[in-house]
Scaffold this active site. Structure first.
Site, PDB file in Angstrom:
ATOM      1  N   TRP A 296      66.866  86.850 -48.115  1.00  0.00           N
ATOM      2  CA  TRP A 296      65.971  87.999 -48.267  1.00  0.00           C
ATOM      3  C   TRP A 296      66.334  89.154 -47.324  1.00  0.00           C
ATOM      4  CZ3 TRP A 296      64.190  88.758 -43.468  1.00  0.00           C
ATOM      5  CH2 TRP A 296      64.084  87.651 -42.633  1.00  0.00           C
ATOM      6  N   ASN A 297      67.177  88.912 -46.316  1.00  0.00           N
ATOM      7  CA  ASN A 297      67.347  89.968 -45.299  1.00  0.00           C
ATOM      8  C   ASN A 297      68.218  91.140 -45.770  1.00  0.00           C
ATOM      9  OD1 ASN A 297      69.615  88.341 -45.171  1.00  0.00           O
ATOM     10  ND2 ASN A 297      69.866  88.558 -42.971  1.00  0.00           N
TER      11      ASN A 297
ATOM     12  N   LYS B 209      70.587  82.897 -57.794  1.00  0.00           N
ATOM     13  CA  LYS B 209      69.213  82.637 -57.362  1.00  0.00           C
ATOM     14  C   LYS B 209      68.908  83.483 -56.129  1.00  0.00           C
ATOM     15  CE  LYS B 209      66.898  80.200 -54.516  1.00  0.00           C
ATOM     16  NZ  LYS B 209      65.765  81.103 -54.305  1.00  0.00           N
ATOM     17  N   PRO B 210      68.085  84.522 -56.309  1.00  0.00           N
ATOM     18  CA  PRO B 210      67.765  85.354 -55.154  1.00  0.00           C
ATOM     19  C   PRO B 210      66.682  84.699 -54.303  1.00  0.00           C
ATOM     20  CG  PRO B 210      66.636  86.183 -57.093  1.00  0.00           C
ATOM     21  CD  PRO B 210      67.413  84.971 -57.539  1.00  0.00           C
ATOM     22  N   ALA B 211      66.511  85.206 -53.092  1.00  0.00           N
ATOM     23  CA  ALA B 211      65.453  84.679 -52.223  1.00  0.00           C
ATOM     24  C   ALA B 211      64.097  84.931 -52.868  1.00  0.00           C
ATOM     25  CB  ALA B 211      65.518  85.364 -50.862  1.00  0.00           C
ATOM     26  N   SER B 212      63.207  83.989 -52.674  1.00  0.00           N
ATOM     27  CA  SER B 212      61.888  84.075 -53.314  1.00  0.00           C
ATOM     28  C   SER B 212      61.101  85.300 -52.857  1.00  0.00           C
ATOM     29  CB  SER B 212      61.088  82.819 -53.000  1.00  0.00           C
ATOM     30  OG  SER B 212      61.818  81.693 -53.403  1.00  0.00           O
TER      31      SER B 212
ATOM     32  N   SER C 163      70.216  79.804 -44.073  1.00  0.00           N
ATOM     33  CA  SER C 163      70.136  79.043 -42.823  1.00  0.00           C
ATOM     34  C   SER C 163      71.137  77.890 -42.800  1.00  0.00           C
ATOM     35  CB  SER C 163      68.723  78.487 -42.666  1.00  0.00           C
ATOM     36  OG  SER C 163      68.433  77.631 -43.745  1.00  0.00           O
TER      37      SER C 163
ATOM     38  N   CYS D 179      72.017  88.213 -39.777  1.00  0.00           N
ATOM     39  CA  CYS D 179      72.693  87.012 -39.269  1.00  0.00           C
ATOM     40  C   CYS D 179      73.742  87.344 -38.210  1.00  0.00           C
ATOM     41  CB  CYS D 179      73.285  86.199 -40.398  1.00  0.00           C
ATOM     42  SG  CYS D 179      74.259  87.176 -41.524  1.00  0.00           S
TER      43      CYS D 179
ATOM     44  N   GLU E  74      68.425  80.682 -33.288  1.00  0.00           N
ATOM     45  CA  GLU E  74      68.449  82.019 -33.863  1.00  0.00           C
ATOM     46  C   GLU E  74      67.003  82.545 -33.933  1.00  0.00           C
ATOM     47  OE1 GLU E  74      70.050  82.022 -37.838  1.00  0.00           O
ATOM     48  OE2 GLU E  74      70.897  84.018 -37.575  1.00  0.00           O
TER      49      GLU E  74
HETATM   50  P1  ADP Z   1      65.933  81.991 -44.556  1.00  0.00           P
HETATM   51  O1  ADP Z   1      65.531  81.231 -43.344  1.00  0.00           O
HETATM   52  O2  ADP Z   1      66.728  83.215 -44.316  1.00  0.00           O
HETATM   53  O3  ADP Z   1      64.842  82.171 -45.579  1.00  0.00           O
HETATM   54  P2  ADP Z   1      66.971  79.937 -46.229  1.00  0.00           P
HETATM   55  O4  ADP Z   1      68.209  79.170 -45.981  1.00  0.00           O
HETATM   56  O5  ADP Z   1      65.675  79.207 -46.174  1.00  0.00           O
HETATM   57  O6  ADP Z   1      67.039  81.117 -45.190  1.00  0.00           O
HETATM   58  O7  ADP Z   1      67.044  80.700 -47.616  1.00  0.00           O
HETATM   59  C1  ADP Z   1      68.197  81.321 -48.114  1.00  0.00           C
HETATM   60  C2  ADP Z   1      68.242  81.122 -49.609  1.00  0.00           C
HETATM   61  O8  ADP Z   1      68.297  79.721 -49.890  1.00  0.00           O
HETATM   62  C3  ADP Z   1      67.004  81.622 -50.359  1.00  0.00           C
HETATM   63  O9  ADP Z   1      67.402  82.088 -51.630  1.00  0.00           O
HETATM   64  C4  ADP Z   1      66.171  80.375 -50.492  1.00  0.00           C
HETATM   65  O10 ADP Z   1      65.252  80.454 -51.563  1.00  0.00           O
HETATM   66  C5  ADP Z   1      67.244  79.354 -50.760  1.00  0.00           C
HETATM   67  N1  ADP Z   1      66.874  77.961 -50.474  1.00  0.00           N
HETATM   68  C6  ADP Z   1      65.977  77.489 -49.583  1.00  0.00           C
HETATM   69  N2  ADP Z   1      65.903  76.152 -49.625  1.00  0.00           N
HETATM   70  C7  ADP Z   1      66.797  75.752 -50.575  1.00  0.00           C
HETATM   71  C8  ADP Z   1      67.225  74.483 -51.090  1.00  0.00           C
HETATM   72  N3  ADP Z   1      66.715  73.340 -50.645  1.00  0.00           N
HETATM   73  N4  ADP Z   1      68.178  74.488 -52.049  1.00  0.00           N
HETATM   74  C9  ADP Z   1      68.718  75.629 -52.493  1.00  0.00           C
HETATM   75  N5  ADP Z   1      68.368  76.847 -52.056  1.00  0.00           N
HETATM   76  C10 ADP Z   1      67.417  76.911 -51.111  1.00  0.00           C
END
Ligand code: ADP
Length: 483
Positions: A153-154, A177-180, A231, A286, A385
């Site tokens: 999302w950043n 798949k974008p960040a939620s 992450s 990051c 971080e």
């Molecule tokens: P942040 O801490 O920056 O939100 P994440 O690693 O949690 O970082 O999220 C980065 C991306 O990975 C987002 O698109 C998130 O929806 C996705 N994501 C989070 N958990 C999972 C998972 N178990 N499998 C696949 N994608 C994931």
């Protein structure tokens, strides 16, 4: 305009769709907590369907000439720039960063499409001089297949194009798949590709439950590569789940960037660059500085100059042109920053400025830009971080000491050196265990250079001529000849 009552957040085989379950997710403006819109929110089923369609589209897309594929990328690049203002507004609304930063991000995002429109035409193979007179050895580059791109999302625009540009250029088809938290910018970019006539099924987008979509993408043998930015924890999980089908991965994971301010640094410049590195995107980058090591001789004046500037930074809604520090993405992000500051203070750190949530009247998730001194290596802020506007500053005496400190964490994404000495540029660049080194430069990410980490910050490069090769298989063809 994308932002409305309800948006279809799933795009499969050229069609915008609702999820099968009818599930929707509210997209929230982090500055005001207002609901921007609701989007359809899928899961495993939609992701698997997207993979099927991407697989069906692969043969014809990969067989197009590089020039044909690059034409779509050029057009999308131009359209992104034409729509820069609207895209920047969407980005700021859902992500929070100041509008000026959002505009810069859109330009940067578009530049990856331009660069890979050009690089598409330069994916060369080889003919190897053979050790046998009756054999010819060829290496031919071929697109790897269906790829999954999972983005954070950043940087909701540039993390998307950094993956779409090279993968589409190489001839891969994509499930994105974008960040939620920030799907609207990704949806707008996909709409641009739709408008420029990208063939159906080549680019699919599934907004949805991360775990469900993630499982579908890792478990499907048809997904040949996952390119992920996020992450280290999720990267590790993707790697584990990809083991079954020996799936190729490109991972850009967490970092903990040090800035080394040497005693011969141009002090004013070092202060400005530290400020820019730490506080852009409210510290949610990051590669942004997570810790500063400053030479003891110049430490007092460095901290003093930095504090004056930090105190004058305007906090507010990113949509307001005067804002320098926008909101953080959500409540968890604020709590993490607060936890790191509390832990540091508890262990003896001194707050020079900031150190608490910002009490504005906007209602969103804000934390004051913060400087900490008297820090030590046991504190969370020096090890984990923070992903927030908190800057711990530690002093050092010798170059050996600072190299050891800089390298002591498991991360290896970016590190920065402030110096005017050529000797030190080479000495430190070679000694620091990081994939990216910025010397008097805190914005190293650019389309033409390979960006990526080492150690637990991941592997694989984005950008540069290297970036496209992630999506290419070098096939060896050995040809026996009769006399
Ligand atoms: P942040 O801490 O920056 O939100 P994440 O690693 O949690 O970082 O999220 C980065 C991306 O990975 C987002 O698109 C998130 O929806 C996705 N994501 C989070 N958990 C999972 C998972 N178990 N499998 C696949 N994608 C994931």
């Amino acid at each position: 305009m994308l932002v409305g009552q309800k948006e279809k957040g799933i795009f499969i085989n050229g069609e915008w769709r609702d999820s099968y379950s009818g599930t929707v997710r509210a997209i929230i403006n982090p500055a005001t907590l207002e609901k921007l819109t609701e989007i359809s929110y899928g899961g495993k089923e939609e992701a698997l369907e997207a993979v099927e369609e991407a697989k069906a589209a692969f043969p014809s897309w990969s067989k197009k000439t590089a020039r044909e594929r690059s034409t779509f990328l050029y057009k999308a690049y131009e359209k992104m720039l034409e729509n820069k203002e609207q895209l920047a507004q969407i980005l700021t609304s859902e992500q929070g960063k100041p509008l000026t930063e959002a505009r810069t991000e859109i330009e940067s995002a578009a530049s990856y499409l331009l660069w890979y429109a050009e690089e598409a035409n330069r994916v060369y193979g080889e003919i190897i001089p053979s050790s046998k007179v009756n054999r010819r050895s060829l290496v031919i580059p071929q697109a790897i297949g269906v790829i999954a791109a999972i983005t954070p999302w950043n940087f909701p625009a540039s993390m998307v194009t950094r993956k779409l540009g090279p993968s589409l250029a190489a001839g891969c088809t994509v499930v994105l798949k974008p960040a939620s938290q920030t799907p609207l910018t990704a949806m707008a970019i996909v709409k641009i590709f739709e408008e420029v006539g990208l063939p159906k099924g080549v680019l699919n987008l599934v907004s949805g439950d991360a775990k469900g979509v993630g499982e579908a993408l890792t478990q499907s043998p048809d997904v040949r590569l996952i390119t992920f930015t996020g992450s280290t924890e999720v990267g590790r999980e993707l790697m584990k789940n990809s083991a079954q089908h020996i799936k190729k991965l490109s991972l850009e994971l967490g970092g903990h960037a040090p800035i080394l301010v040497m005693d011969d640094a141009d002090l004013e410049n070092a202060v400005d660059l530290t400020l820019a590195s730490k506080f852009r995107n409210c510290g949610q980058t990051c590669i942004c500085a997570n810790r500063v090591y400053v030479h003891r001789e110049i430490a007092d004046s460095f901290v003093e100059k930095l504090a004056v500037k930090v105190k004058s930074m305007k906090i507010g809604n990113g949509i307001d042109e005067a804002t320098v520090i926008g909101p953080m993405i959500d409540r968890n992000a604020v709590e993490k920053a607060a936890e790191h500051v509390e832990d540091a203070v508890h262990q003896g750190a001194t707050i020079i400025t900031g150190g608490k949530e910002w009490q504005g009247n906007l209602g969103g998730h804000f934390y004051e830009p913060t400087i900490l001194v008297d820090v030590n290596d046991q504190m969370k802020v020096m090890n984990e971080e923070t992903f927030g506007p908190v800057l711990p500053i530690e002093t050092f005496d010798s170059i050996e000491e600072v190299i050891e400190k800089a390298n002591q964490l498991p991360y290896g994404l970016a590190a920065y050196i402030m110096t005017e000495s050529t000797n030190r540029v080479f000495q430190l660049s070679e000694a620091l265990e990081y994939g990216i080194i910025g010397v008097n430069d805190v914005f190293p990410a650019t389309a033409e250079a390979p960006f990526g980490g080492i150690k637990e910050s991941g592997f694989g490069k984005e950008g540069g001529k290297e970036g496209i090769m992630e999506f290419v298989e070098m096939k060896y063809v050995s040809i026996g000849m009769t006399n």
